[in-house]
Design a protein around this motif. Structure first.
Motif, short mmCIF file in Angstrom:
data_model
loop_
_atom_site.label_atom_id
_atom_site.label_comp_id
_atom_site.label_asym_id
_atom_site.label_seq_id
_atom_site.Cartn_x
_atom_site.Cartn_y
_atom_site.Cartn_z
N GLY A 62 19.25 -22.53 35.50
CA GLY A 62 20.30 -21.97 34.64
C GLY A 62 21.68 -22.15 35.24
O GLY A 62 22.64 -22.51 34.53
N ASP A 117 24.94 -24.58 33.80
CA ASP A 117 26.34 -24.18 33.63
C ASP A 117 27.25 -25.03 34.50
O ASP A 117 28.38 -25.39 34.10
CB ASP A 117 26.50 -22.70 33.97
CG ASP A 117 25.83 -21.80 32.93
OD1 ASP A 117 25.67 -22.24 31.77
OD2 ASP A 117 25.47 -20.66 33.27
N LEU A 176 27.65 -28.57 33.00
CA LEU A 176 28.52 -28.53 31.81
C LEU A 176 29.98 -28.43 32.19
O LEU A 176 30.87 -28.82 31.42
CB LEU A 176 28.12 -27.33 30.92
CG LEU A 176 26.76 -27.46 30.21
CD1 LEU A 176 26.45 -26.17 29.45
CD2 LEU A 176 26.75 -28.66 29.26
N ALA A 177 30.24 -27.90 33.41
CA ALA A 177 31.62 -27.79 33.90
C ALA A 177 31.94 -28.91 34.90
O ALA A 177 32.93 -28.83 35.63
CB ALA A 177 31.82 -26.43 34.57
N THR A 218 20.08 -13.38 22.35
CA THR A 218 20.93 -14.18 21.48
C THR A 218 21.79 -13.35 20.53
O THR A 218 22.84 -13.82 20.08
CB THR A 218 20.06 -15.14 20.65
OG1 THR A 218 19.08 -14.39 19.92
CG2 THR A 218 19.37 -16.15 21.55
N GLY A 230 26.44 -11.23 25.38
CA GLY A 230 27.39 -12.32 25.40
C GLY A 230 27.23 -13.18 26.64
O GLY A 230 28.08 -13.17 27.53
N VAL A 231 26.11 -13.91 26.74
CA VAL A 231 25.84 -14.73 27.91
C VAL A 231 25.95 -16.20 27.55
O VAL A 231 25.93 -16.58 26.38
CB VAL A 231 24.43 -14.44 28.48
CG1 VAL A 231 24.34 -13.01 28.98
CG2 VAL A 231 23.36 -14.69 27.43
N THR A 232 26.06 -17.04 28.58
CA THR A 232 26.19 -18.48 28.39
C THR A 232 24.84 -19.09 28.00
O THR A 232 23.80 -18.42 28.04
CB THR A 232 26.67 -19.15 29.69
OG1 THR A 232 25.68 -18.93 30.71
CG2 THR A 232 28.00 -18.54 30.15
N ALA A 233 24.87 -20.38 27.66
CA ALA A 233 23.64 -21.09 27.33
C ALA A 233 22.68 -21.07 28.52
O ALA A 233 21.47 -20.88 28.36
CB ALA A 233 23.95 -22.53 26.93
N GLY A 234 23.22 -21.23 29.72
CA GLY A 234 22.38 -21.16 30.92
C GLY A 234 21.79 -19.78 31.10
O GLY A 234 20.64 -19.63 31.54
N GLY A 235 22.55 -18.76 30.75
CA GLY A 235 22.06 -17.38 30.85
C GLY A 235 20.92 -17.12 29.89
O GLY A 235 19.93 -16.48 30.24
#
Length: 296
Positions: A52, A56, A59-60, A245, A249-254
């Protein structure tokens, strides 16, 4: 003097033929293999979290977490290979010593019963080699999942705990049934060589039919328990997916980590009642193989 009195004493001499007796006699070998297992499972437990974080990072355009993940995976391969090479040698020694001690204590027991009990005794070693490390792995993965899910939100961990509680209560209700059914199956297994010696087709057919009926009863009980437990665990997985989901409010990796650790929890929690079921069978086997001392 009986011939057995002149034989050199083995590691199990004077010890009960139980899981505790085997642990006491072979603790150096078992400590090494279980230590390697725990190290391996801790690394496995970290993989979804590292994936995870790596997602992230990638992606960055940050490759540090990705490189760390690769290093951990390489170490995992090396550790897993070394453990399996050592396991075969360590538990092979234990099987040999247990078989020798069973035979030494069983000179007055019919060969048919001794043959069956040698097979049952190997189940004790199989448990130490496979089931015990697997259950330790499951416990570590369950705890890791609970801690990491709680880090995202306490509600995720509470849902997992509720499912685990339902799992253990379900098994507790079936424990006595498993013990009784395994006792019947083991008793019939001890009779098999004697039935074969009669060369009687009808007797063999009746014996095999009784074995089949015992196995079906055990399988039916296992199926009912498995279905009940899996329903509770999959309900938790669906809740955590929805909650992650829709309410966090977490990231896609989260989200990936939450779903992965929830599923890891499901797989690990399924192992625990299976281990307890195996212990129910082994407890009956332990009583049976240690009865031979009274017959000498």
């Amino acid at each position: 003097m009986r011939p057995s009195a002149r034989r050199p004493a083995g590691r199990l001499a004077g010890r009960p033929l139980t899981l505790r007796g085997l642990l006491g006699a072979f603790w150096p070998q078992i400590s090494v293999t279980w230590g390697l297992t725990l190290a391996e499972v801790v690394m496995f437990a970290l993989i979804p979290l590292l994936i995870g974080i790596a997602i992230d990072g990638l992606l960055a355009a940050n490759f540090e977490a990705f490189i760390l993940l690769g290093a951990v995976l390489a170490a995992l391969v090396l550790l897993g290979t070394l453990r399996r090479v050592y396991d075969t040698r360590a538990y092979g020694l234990i099987r040999v010593e247990l078989g020798k001690e069973l035979a030494k204590r069983s000179e007055d027991i019919p060969v048919s019963r001794l043959n069956a009990r040698l097979g049952m005794g190997r189940e004790l070693v199989n448990f130490l080699e496979s089931d015990a490390p697997e259950s330790m792995t499951a416990v570590v993965r369950v705890l890791a999942a609970l801690v990491i899910l709680a880090g995202f939100h306490p509600g995720l961990a509470l849902a997992a705990m509720a499912a685990l509680t339902a799992t253990m209560l379900t098994y507790a209700l079936a424990h006595n049934s498993f013990f009784r059914l395994n006792a019947t199956l083991n008793a019939r297994a001890e009779q098999q060589v004697g039935v074969l010696e009669t060369r009687s087709g009808p007797k063999l057919g009746a014996h095999l039919l009784s074995l089949r009926k015992s196995e079906i009863r055990i399988s039916d009980t296992e199926g009912l328990i498995y279905g009940t437990i899996l329903t509770a665990l999959l309900g938790m997985e669906m809740f955590n997916l929805w909650f992650a989901t829709q309410s966090l409010g977490v990231t896609a990796g989260g989200v990936f980590s939450i779903v992965t650790y929830s599923w890891d929890f499901v797989e690990s929690a399924l192992i625990l009642p299976m281990t307890l079921q195996t212990l129910s069978r082994l407890s009956e086997i332990t009583i049976r193989i240690n009865q031979m001392e009274a017959a000498e």
